[in-house]
Design an enzyme around this catalytic site. Structure first.
Site: not given
Ligand code: ADP
Ligand code: ADP
Ligand code: ZN
Length: 213
Positions: A13, A88, A127, A160, A171
């Site tokens: 995302k 969320r 990541r 992280r 999660r």
């Molecule tokens: P989210 O915001 O949904 O948690 P991220 O954008 O941080 O996900 O992506 C999670 C991990 O996967 C990161 O290390 C990112 O560089 C990698 N990643 C994102 N998109 C892709 C893809 N299409 N193929 C492989 N790795 C990806």
């Molecule tokens: P990812 O990209 O891997 O999904 P985020 O960076 O979006 O992770 O979120 C990391 C953490 O921050 C979540 O596991 C949660 O604890 C908190 N968080 C982020 N956004 C929200 C939300 N909209 N509501 C509640 N908790 C949140």
């Protein structure tokens, strides 16, 4: 254009939201990034959020919604944004809808970046994040130019705390229980678009731009 990104933790995302923000010149609003910035700066909000985040739990709705409402008041967010990691929960989505209704606007697209759980663990363990500027890398799929260093700001990259495998599992459970119902929520509003998130990140983005045309 007002966009919501849906998908499991690690689905990509954030990666796609950054590309959307750049192409369509709208702000990328990530609640996770805002919480992490607060933790880094040692604010009260950061202290409260950290205890939940480290356990893989969601930060309470009340705290999260008020933070987003404040962000919406900024001048850059008046004509659109891409929301990443918010809403969320169903109550968060309802609060968002209520606020949009008041200002006579609506969500135009909810993009569900679909990636099965099996692929998620691998994405999360590889990541690496920059806590200074929010950039995200992957050891294998999106490596930085210099090992362990952020391309955009030169800061050291970290795994992280909540990306350790034990927390990732928790999660994912939280995602299935509390966030996945949003797919149906936005489908009923006729704004849901499915994207195959297992493709290379450039191919995922190409599919997204086709939808947003
Ligand atoms: P989210 O915001 O949904 O948690 P991220 O954008 O941080 O996900 O992506 C999670 C991990 O996967 C990161 O290390 C990112 O560089 C990698 N990643 C994102 N998109 C892709 C893809 N299409 N193929 C492989 N790795 C990806
Ligand atoms: P990812 O990209 O891997 O999904 P985020 O960076 O979006 O992770 O979120 C990391 C953490 O921050 C979540 O596991 C949660 O604890 C908190 N968080 C982020 N956004 C929200 C939300 N909209 N509501 C509640 N908790 C949140
Ligand atoms: Zn950086």
């Amino acid at each position: 254009m007002r966009i919501v990104m849906l998908g499991a933790p690690g689905a990509g995302k954030g990666t796609q939201a950054k590309k959307i923000a750049e192409k369509y010149k709208i702000p990328h609003i990530s609640t996770g990034d805002i919480f992490r910035a607060n933790i880094k700066n040692g604010t009260e909000l950061g202290k409260k959020a950290k205890s939940y985040m480290d356990q893989g739990m969601l930060v309470p709705d009340e705290l999260t919604v008020s933070l987003v409402m404040d962000r919406f008041k900024e001048p850059d967010a008046q004509d659109g944004y891409v929301l990443d990691g918010f809403p969320r929960t169903i109550p968060q989505a309802e609060s968002l809808d209520a606020a949009l209704k008041e200002s006579g606007s609506q969500i135009d697209f909810a993009l569900n970046v679909d990636v099965p759980d099996e692929n998620i663990i691998q994405r999360m363990s590889g990541r690496r994040a920059c806590v200074k500027c929010g950039a995200t890398y992957h050891l294998k799929y999106a490596a930085p130019k210099k090992d362990g260093i952020c391309d955009s700001c030169g800061e050291e990259l970290v795994l992280r705390d909540d990306d350790r495998p034990e927390t990732v599992e928790k999660r994912l459970n939280v995602y299935h229980e509390q966030t996945q119902p949003l797919i149906e929520y936005y489908a009923q509003k006729n704004v849901l678009k499915e994207v195959d998130g297992t493709q290379d990140l450039e191919d995922v983005f190409r599919d997204i731009t086709k939808i947003l045309q």
